[in-house]
Design a protein around this motif. Structure first.
Motif, PDB file in Angstrom:
ATOM      1  N   THR A 109       0.599  97.829   5.623  1.00  0.00           N
ATOM      2  CA  THR A 109       0.743  99.067   4.858  1.00  0.00           C
ATOM      3  C   THR A 109       1.979  99.830   5.320  1.00  0.00           C
ATOM      4  OG1 THR A 109      -1.645  99.200   4.532  1.00  0.00           O
ATOM      5  CG2 THR A 109      -0.405 101.247   4.262  1.00  0.00           C
ATOM      6  N   LEU A 110       2.236  99.806   6.623  1.00  0.00           N
ATOM      7  CA  LEU A 110       3.383 100.534   7.160  1.00  0.00           C
ATOM      8  C   LEU A 110       4.709  99.809   6.949  1.00  0.00           C
ATOM      9  CD1 LEU A 110       1.784 102.031  10.370  1.00  0.00           C
ATOM     10  CD2 LEU A 110       2.436 103.209   8.265  1.00  0.00           C
ATOM     11  N   THR A 111       4.662  98.562   6.495  1.00  0.00           N
ATOM     12  CA  THR A 111       5.888  97.847   6.172  1.00  0.00           C
ATOM     13  C   THR A 111       6.650  98.589   5.085  1.00  0.00           C
ATOM     14  OG1 THR A 111       4.871  95.767   6.790  1.00  0.00           O
ATOM     15  CG2 THR A 111       6.805  95.632   5.386  1.00  0.00           C
ATOM     16  N   SER A 112       5.919  99.244   4.192  1.00  0.00           N
ATOM     17  CA  SER A 112       6.526 100.044   3.130  1.00  0.00           C
ATOM     18  C   SER A 112       7.413 101.133   3.713  1.00  0.00           C
ATOM     19  CB  SER A 112       5.425 100.656   2.265  1.00  0.00           C
ATOM     20  OG  SER A 112       5.908 101.675   1.437  1.00  0.00           O
ATOM     21  N   LEU A 113       6.996 101.743   4.816  1.00  0.00           N
ATOM     22  CA  LEU A 113       7.778 102.804   5.448  1.00  0.00           C
ATOM     23  C   LEU A 113       9.123 102.264   5.927  1.00  0.00           C
ATOM     24  CD1 LEU A 113       8.218 105.641   6.537  1.00  0.00           C
ATOM     25  CD2 LEU A 113       6.872 104.999   8.541  1.00  0.00           C
ATOM     26  N   ALA A 114       9.115 101.120   6.571  1.00  0.00           N
ATOM     27  CA  ALA A 114      10.370 100.531   7.055  1.00  0.00           C
ATOM     28  C   ALA A 114      11.303 100.196   5.883  1.00  0.00           C
ATOM     29  CB  ALA A 114      10.077  99.289   7.889  1.00  0.00           C
ATOM     30  N   ALA A 115      10.736  99.674   4.808  1.00  0.00           N
ATOM     31  CA  ALA A 115      11.551  99.317   3.637  1.00  0.00           C
ATOM     32  C   ALA A 115      12.163 100.558   2.997  1.00  0.00           C
ATOM     33  CB  ALA A 115      10.707  98.550   2.626  1.00  0.00           C
ATOM     34  N   GLN A 117      12.711 103.445   4.484  1.00  0.00           N
ATOM     35  CA  GLN A 117      13.696 104.011   5.400  1.00  0.00           C
ATOM     36  C   GLN A 117      15.031 103.274   5.284  1.00  0.00           C
ATOM     37  OE1 GLN A 117      12.655 104.552   9.557  1.00  0.00           O
ATOM     38  NE2 GLN A 117      14.802 104.647  10.130  1.00  0.00           N
ATOM     39  N   ARG A 118      14.984 101.954   5.177  1.00  0.00           N
ATOM     40  CA  ARG A 118      16.230 101.190   5.032  1.00  0.00           C
ATOM     41  C   ARG A 118      16.986 101.595   3.769  1.00  0.00           C
ATOM     42  NH1 ARG A 118      13.029  97.056   6.882  1.00  0.00           N
ATOM     43  NH2 ARG A 118      12.691  96.218   4.800  1.00  0.00           N
ATOM     44  N   HIS A 119      16.251 101.912   2.726  1.00  0.00           N
ATOM     45  CA  HIS A 119      16.867 102.259   1.440  1.00  0.00           C
ATOM     46  C   HIS A 119      17.329 103.717   1.378  1.00  0.00           C
ATOM     47  CE1 HIS A 119      17.639 102.088  -2.844  1.00  0.00           C
ATOM     48  NE2 HIS A 119      16.833 103.111  -3.029  1.00  0.00           N
ATOM     49  N   ILE A 120      16.542 104.643   1.937  1.00  0.00           N
ATOM     50  CA  ILE A 120      16.793 106.069   1.774  1.00  0.00           C
ATOM     51  C   ILE A 120      17.283 106.744   3.046  1.00  0.00           C
ATOM     52  CG2 ILE A 120      15.644 108.280   1.288  1.00  0.00           C
ATOM     53  CD1 ILE A 120      13.858 106.814  -0.648  1.00  0.00           C
ATOM     54  N   GLY A 121      16.840 106.265   4.199  1.00  0.00           N
ATOM     55  CA  GLY A 121      17.141 106.928   5.464  1.00  0.00           C
ATOM     56  C   GLY A 121      18.599 106.870   5.851  1.00  0.00           C
ATOM     57  N   PRO A 122      18.954 107.615   6.899  1.00  0.00           N
ATOM     58  CA  PRO A 122      20.335 107.612   7.361  1.00  0.00           C
ATOM     59  C   PRO A 122      20.728 106.231   7.885  1.00  0.00           C
ATOM     60  CG  PRO A 122      18.997 109.213   8.588  1.00  0.00           C
ATOM     61  CD  PRO A 122      18.090 108.479   7.682  1.00  0.00           C
ATOM     62  N   PRO A 127      13.963 103.672  13.836  1.00  0.00           N
ATOM     63  CA  PRO A 127      12.794 103.795  12.952  1.00  0.00           C
ATOM     64  C   PRO A 127      12.162 105.183  13.047  1.00  0.00           C
ATOM     65  CG  PRO A 127      12.713 101.737  14.170  1.00  0.00           C
ATOM     66  CD  PRO A 127      13.848 102.538  14.746  1.00  0.00           C
ATOM     67  N   LEU A 128      11.830 105.741  11.904  1.00  0.00           N
ATOM     68  CA  LEU A 128      11.161 107.039  11.840  1.00  0.00           C
ATOM     69  C   LEU A 128       9.846 106.984  12.621  1.00  0.00           C
ATOM     70  CD1 LEU A 128      10.884 109.875  10.592  1.00  0.00           C
ATOM     71  CD2 LEU A 128       9.962 108.793   8.551  1.00  0.00           C
ATOM     72  N   LEU A 129       9.100 105.932  12.396  1.00  0.00           N
ATOM     73  CA  LEU A 129       7.826 105.733  13.089  1.00  0.00           C
ATOM     74  C   LEU A 129       8.041 104.704  14.193  1.00  0.00           C
ATOM     75  CD1 LEU A 129       4.763 106.303  13.198  1.00  0.00           C
ATOM     76  CD2 LEU A 129       4.463 104.394  11.618  1.00  0.00           C
ATOM     77  N   GLN A 130       7.982 105.172  15.434  1.00  0.00           N
ATOM     78  CA  GLN A 130       8.152 104.293  16.600  1.00  0.00           C
ATOM     79  C   GLN A 130       6.794 103.667  16.933  1.00  0.00           C
ATOM     80  OE1 GLN A 130      11.208 104.045  18.299  1.00  0.00           O
ATOM     81  NE2 GLN A 130      12.109 105.403  16.777  1.00  0.00           N
ATOM     82  N   ARG A 131       6.831 102.423  17.346  1.00  0.00           N
ATOM     83  CA  ARG A 131       5.601 101.732  17.751  1.00  0.00           C
ATOM     84  C   ARG A 131       5.721 101.293  19.199  1.00  0.00           C
ATOM     85  NH1 ARG A 131       4.219  97.994  12.480  1.00  0.00           N
ATOM     86  NH2 ARG A 131       4.924  99.520  10.982  1.00  0.00           N
ATOM     87  N   ASN A 132       4.716 101.638  19.988  1.00  0.00           N
ATOM     88  CA  ASN A 132       4.664 101.182  21.373  1.00  0.00           C
ATOM     89  C   ASN A 132       3.515 100.186  21.448  1.00  0.00           C
ATOM     90  OD1 ASN A 132       4.058 100.822  24.122  1.00  0.00           O
ATOM     91  ND2 ASN A 132       4.836 102.869  24.634  1.00  0.00           N
ATOM     92  N   GLU A 133       3.861  98.904  21.355  1.00  0.00           N
ATOM     93  CA  GLU A 133       2.837  97.853  21.328  1.00  0.00           C
ATOM     94  C   GLU A 133       2.030  97.828  22.619  1.00  0.00           C
ATOM     95  OE1 GLU A 133       2.112  96.106  18.650  1.00  0.00           O
ATOM     96  OE2 GLU A 133       3.821  96.762  17.463  1.00  0.00           O
ATOM     97  N   HIS A 134       2.689  98.065  23.758  1.00  0.00           N
ATOM     98  CA  HIS A 134       1.996  98.012  25.046  1.00  0.00           C
ATOM     99  C   HIS A 134       0.929  99.103  25.143  1.00  0.00           C
ATOM    100  CE1 HIS A 134       1.302  98.522  29.362  1.00  0.00           C
ATOM    101  NE2 HIS A 134       1.610  97.217  29.438  1.00  0.00           N
TER     102      HIS A 134
END
Length: 164
Positions: A109-115, A117-122, A127-134
């Protein structure tokens, strides 16, 4: 971005101004316009750099372009001051009344955010939404969280500007 113009309530001038604002142009408003019915829009958001090229207006354009489920997840994290655990997000949306998302599909679902951002973001922005996997955390930088809160306030006022 999807733009809706209500031909029964919006004047021709308001419709043109909304289209210009959607394309990032500052409409020139004739002095003869009545000040009465002005509806807020993205043009009312600040263009000040919040960091890494982000502005309130760009953040609004991102949330307006997201799928409703992705927007709901971003809103949930924003409402938690920009930090939420993976488990919190998964549990919140597992039985969500309007946007249920199976536990295994939050990442997709969050893949949409990355896509978006690539199109509209600076260009070149982190990434607007940072992920800390650990630590299993989602995080949004504080100035961007505040900008998203302002953008979501506009979205609440003008749901007609959002992707459905």
């Amino acid at each position: 971005m999807r733009l809706t113009i209500d031909t029964e309530t919006d004047t021709y001038e308001q419709a043109i101004a909304a289209v210009q604002a959607a394309y990032g142009l500052r409409p020139t408003v004739p002095e003869t316009w009545p000040a009465a019915e002005s509806r807020p829009g993205p043009q009312d958001l600040a263009d000040d750099d919040l960091g890494n090229g982000w502005t309130d207006r760009l953040l609004f354009n991102v949330i307006a372009s997201l799928t409703p489920k992705s927007r709901a997840v971003l809103r949930h994290i924003t409402d938690r001051n920009g930090t939420a655990s993976y488990d919190d997000v998964q549990q919140h949306f597992a039985d969500h009344p309007t946007h249920p998302i199976p536990l295994t599909q939050i990442g997709g679902t969050l893949t949409s955010l990355a896509a978006v951002q690539r199109h509209i973001g600076p260009p070149g922005a982190d990434p607007l939404l940072q992920r800390n996997e650990h630590a299993r955390l989602y995080r949004i930088d504080h100035p961007l969280t505040e900008g998203l809160q302002r953008a979501f306030t506009l979205a609440d006022t003008r749901p007609d500007l959002l992707r459905h």
